[in-house]
Design a protein around this motif. Structure first.
Motif, mmCIF file in Angstrom:
data_model
loop_
_atom_site.group_PDB
_atom_site.id
_atom_site.type_symbol
_atom_site.label_atom_id
_atom_site.label_comp_id
_atom_site.label_asym_id
_atom_site.label_seq_id
_atom_site.Cartn_x
_atom_site.Cartn_y
_atom_site.Cartn_z
ATOM 1 N N SER A 171 0.834 -1.204 0.000
ATOM 2 C CA SER A 171 0.000 0.000 0.000
ATOM 3 C C SER A 171 0.873 1.260 0.000
ATOM 4 O O SER A 171 0.583 2.223 -0.720
ATOM 5 C CB SER A 171 -0.908 -0.006 1.225
ATOM 6 O OG SER A 171 -1.669 1.182 1.296
ATOM 7 N N GLU B 186 2.295 2.111 -3.442
ATOM 8 C CA GLU B 186 1.325 2.766 -4.320
ATOM 9 C C GLU B 186 1.252 4.260 -4.025
ATOM 10 O O GLU B 186 1.186 5.084 -4.938
ATOM 11 C CB GLU B 186 -0.051 2.116 -4.166
ATOM 12 C CG GLU B 186 -0.128 0.708 -4.728
ATOM 13 C CD GLU B 186 0.234 0.644 -6.197
ATOM 14 O OE1 GLU B 186 -0.227 1.527 -6.960
ATOM 15 O OE2 GLU B 186 0.989 -0.267 -6.589
ATOM 16 N N SER B 187 1.270 4.604 -2.738
ATOM 17 C CA SER B 187 1.225 6.028 -2.382
ATOM 18 C C SER B 187 2.495 6.743 -2.811
ATOM 19 O O SER B 187 2.452 7.904 -3.232
ATOM 20 C CB SER B 187 0.994 6.193 -0.875
ATOM 21 O OG SER B 187 2.116 5.746 -0.133
ATOM 22 N N TYR B 188 3.646 6.058 -2.719
ATOM 23 C CA TYR B 188 4.906 6.664 -3.155
ATOM 24 C C TYR B 188 4.872 6.957 -4.657
ATOM 25 O O TYR B 188 5.331 8.014 -5.111
ATOM 26 C CB TYR B 188 6.085 5.726 -2.864
ATOM 27 C CG TYR B 188 6.317 5.411 -1.400
ATOM 28 C CD1 TYR B 188 5.825 6.222 -0.384
ATOM 29 C CD2 TYR B 188 7.040 4.270 -1.044
ATOM 30 C CE1 TYR B 188 6.041 5.900 0.950
ATOM 31 C CE2 TYR B 188 7.271 3.951 0.291
ATOM 32 C CZ TYR B 188 6.766 4.781 1.280
ATOM 33 O OH TYR B 188 6.987 4.462 2.589
ATOM 34 N N LYS B 189 4.323 6.016 -5.422
ATOM 35 C CA LYS B 189 4.246 6.201 -6.872
ATOM 36 C C LYS B 189 3.344 7.383 -7.229
ATOM 37 O O LYS B 189 3.653 8.175 -8.124
ATOM 38 C CB LYS B 189 3.733 4.922 -7.536
ATOM 39 C CG LYS B 189 4.707 3.763 -7.484
ATOM 40 C CD LYS B 189 4.088 2.505 -8.091
ATOM 41 C CE LYS B 189 5.047 1.324 -7.986
ATOM 42 N NZ LYS B 189 4.436 0.076 -8.530
ATOM 43 N N GLU B 190 2.212 7.506 -6.533
ATOM 44 C CA GLU B 190 1.298 8.616 -6.796
ATOM 45 C C GLU B 190 1.949 9.953 -6.435
ATOM 46 O O GLU B 190 1.811 10.939 -7.163
ATOM 47 C CB GLU B 190 0.001 8.431 -6.000
ATOM 48 C CG GLU B 190 -0.884 7.320 -6.538
ATOM 49 C CD GLU B 190 -1.294 7.589 -7.979
ATOM 50 O OE1 GLU B 190 -1.703 8.726 -8.289
ATOM 51 O OE2 GLU B 190 -1.182 6.662 -8.804
ATOM 52 N N ARG B 191 2.668 9.982 -5.328
ATOM 53 C CA ARG B 191 3.321 11.220 -4.906
ATOM 54 C C ARG B 191 4.383 11.662 -5.902
ATOM 55 O O ARG B 191 4.554 12.857 -6.157
ATOM 56 C CB ARG B 191 3.932 11.043 -3.527
ATOM 57 C CG ARG B 191 4.566 12.318 -2.959
ATOM 58 C CD ARG B 191 5.251 12.053 -1.640
ATOM 59 N NE ARG B 191 6.298 11.052 -1.799
ATOM 60 C CZ ARG B 191 6.746 10.288 -0.810
ATOM 61 N NH1 ARG B 191 6.238 10.378 0.402
ATOM 62 N NH2 ARG B 191 7.707 9.414 -1.029
ATOM 63 N N ARG B 192 5.103 10.714 -6.468
ATOM 64 C CA ARG B 192 6.180 11.056 -7.403
ATOM 65 C C ARG B 192 5.645 11.757 -8.647
ATOM 66 O O ARG B 192 6.353 12.532 -9.293
ATOM 67 C CB ARG B 192 6.961 9.801 -7.774
ATOM 68 C CG ARG B 192 8.188 10.096 -8.624
ATOM 69 C CD ARG B 192 9.133 8.930 -8.719
ATOM 70 N NE ARG B 192 10.141 9.130 -9.750
ATOM 71 C CZ ARG B 192 11.210 9.896 -9.630
ATOM 72 N NH1 ARG B 192 11.422 10.561 -8.505
ATOM 73 N NH2 ARG B 192 12.064 10.029 -10.630
ATOM 74 N N LYS B 193 4.395 11.512 -8.984
ATOM 75 C CA LYS B 193 3.797 12.204 -10.124
ATOM 76 C C LYS B 193 3.720 13.704 -9.865
ATOM 77 O O LYS B 193 3.756 14.512 -10.798
ATOM 78 C CB LYS B 193 2.396 11.649 -10.401
ATOM 79 C CG LYS B 193 2.378 10.203 -10.848
ATOM 80 C CD LYS B 193 0.949 9.704 -11.025
ATOM 81 C CE LYS B 193 0.903 8.242 -11.418
ATOM 82 N NZ LYS B 193 -0.496 7.734 -11.561
ATOM 83 N N GLN B 194 3.586 14.088 -8.591
ATOM 84 C CA GLN B 194 3.485 15.496 -8.219
ATOM 85 C C GLN B 194 4.829 16.075 -7.773
ATOM 86 O O GLN B 194 5.053 17.276 -7.880
ATOM 87 C CB GLN B 194 2.464 15.651 -7.072
ATOM 88 C CG GLN B 194 1.106 15.070 -7.359
ATOM 89 C CD GLN B 194 0.421 15.728 -8.537
ATOM 90 O OE1 GLN B 194 0.545 16.942 -8.733
ATOM 91 N NE2 GLN B 194 -0.298 14.937 -9.332
ATOM 92 N N SER C 169 10.797 13.161 -5.176
ATOM 93 C CA SER C 169 10.537 11.940 -4.426
ATOM 94 C C SER C 169 11.345 10.792 -5.032
ATOM 95 O O SER C 169 11.561 10.753 -6.244
ATOM 96 C CB SER C 169 9.050 11.590 -4.461
ATOM 97 O OG SER C 169 8.298 12.530 -3.736
#
Length: 326
Positions: free
Chosen positions: A153, A156-164, A168
């Motif tokens: 889990s 998944e949050s790390y991947k989403e944050r890297r988009k912004q 990261s």
């Protein structure tokens, strides 16, 4: 239910917690991790007519040198090597003295292959690289690993944050080692928050760039000028890194310039305490990128010396930029 004794009820809240300093002209802390680095700093300051160590105090085994640099109060001390020592000694210093900013100088291993011993890095961001999960291989799927649910889990949050946030980390595992982040809490936050990195104080980054323009070129004993890079990323962990594959992994995941054992801990403590900070790291070795045995012991004194020269230039800029009335 816990019932306080009458004696405790009589105590005011102000009698507990950290000391509050009323000092107007707060101090600059000049710190290093261990002896060769602090010797270089002491030697550089001892050659100045307008800088002086006036008093030495020892608390809980840590020696603090108190004095002035061009009229401004300073305290010089070693953090000790590695993450827990650095976190402990920086927090103690902030509790004991009216420190407004922390300037750390020391040696590091190069991750960026462009660096050579004696060169200097002043990273803008610092990361912990060995916060991690060690897991078993998946017996049914060769090359895969059995990950805990919470970590899947988190990924998944790390991947989403890297988009912004492109700063990261681009997480990937190093064998059975899967990188993770710790949560940080500070005053005003309701709960801990994940912190992929800590950013140096922008004003001090700007002053370091100004210092580079104003000081004389820094040379190696051979007369060769060193390379100084401001910006980018540094990584901290409780390991002396001397492995080429892991070095390459650090560059892929963290886009790291240098690696060492204290700076992110110093950064976290300063962040939590709202204290300005910056770290100067001079290259002593190639963190496993060399051919044969690591030569850190050969260059640690030289690297500490080049770093100390830039440190003095930065202190000159700090004296001008942080007047007594701040």
């Amino acid at each position: 239910m816990i019932t306080l004794s009458p004696a405790l009820k009589a105590q005011s809240v102000e009698q507990y917690g950290p000391k509050t300093f009323s000092t107007t002209n707060k101090w600059t802390a000049i710190v290093a991790a261990y002896e060769p680095e602090i010797k270089a700093i002491d030697a550089a300051i001892s050659q100045l007519s307008d800088a002086k160590i006036e008093q030495t105090l020892t608390f809980k085994g840590v020696k603090y040198q108190l004095g002035h640099y061009k009229g401004e109060p300073i305290v010089i001390f070693t953090t000790g090597i590695s993450v827990p020592n650095a976190a402990m000694t920086i927090q103690m210093a902030l509790d004991y003295f009216p420190i407004e900013r922390v300037v750390m100088m020391g040696i590091a291993g190069a991750v960026n292959p462009e660096f050579h011993p004696g060169d200097i890095a002043i990273p803008e961001r610092w990361y912990f690289h060995d916060e991690s999960v060690y897991v078993n291989p998946d017996q049914k799927n060769p090359g895969q690993f059995v990950l805990p649910d919470y970590y899947e889990s988190a990924l998944e949050s790390y991947k989403e944050r890297r988009k912004q946030d492109p700063n990261s980390p681009a997480y990937e595992n190093f064998g059975y080692i899967h990188p993770e982040e710790m949560a940080v809490i500070k005053q005003g936050w309701d709960e801990p928050q994940q912190m992929p990195y800590f950013s140096a104080t922008p004003k001090l980054i700007e002053l370091s760039q100004q210092a580079i323009k104003n000081i004389k070129p820094i040379l190696m004993p051979s007369g060769h000028p060193i390379n100084i890079k401001v910006g980018g990323n540094g990584v901290t962990g409780s390991v002396f890194l001397d492995n080429a594959q892991y070095r390459q992994w650090l560059q892929r995941v963290y886009n790291a310039q240098v690696t060492e054992m204290e700076s992110a801990a110093v950064a976290q403590v300063c962040f939590v305490n709202d204290v300005d900070w910056i770290v100067i790291r001079s290259i002593s070795d190639l963190a496993g990128g060399q051919q044969g045995k690591n030569v850190e012991n050969v260059f640690d004194g030289i690297a500490s010396g080049t770093g100390a020269k830039l440190l003095l230039g930065l202190l000159d800029e700090i004296v001008l930029a942080y007047p007594e009335s701040d």
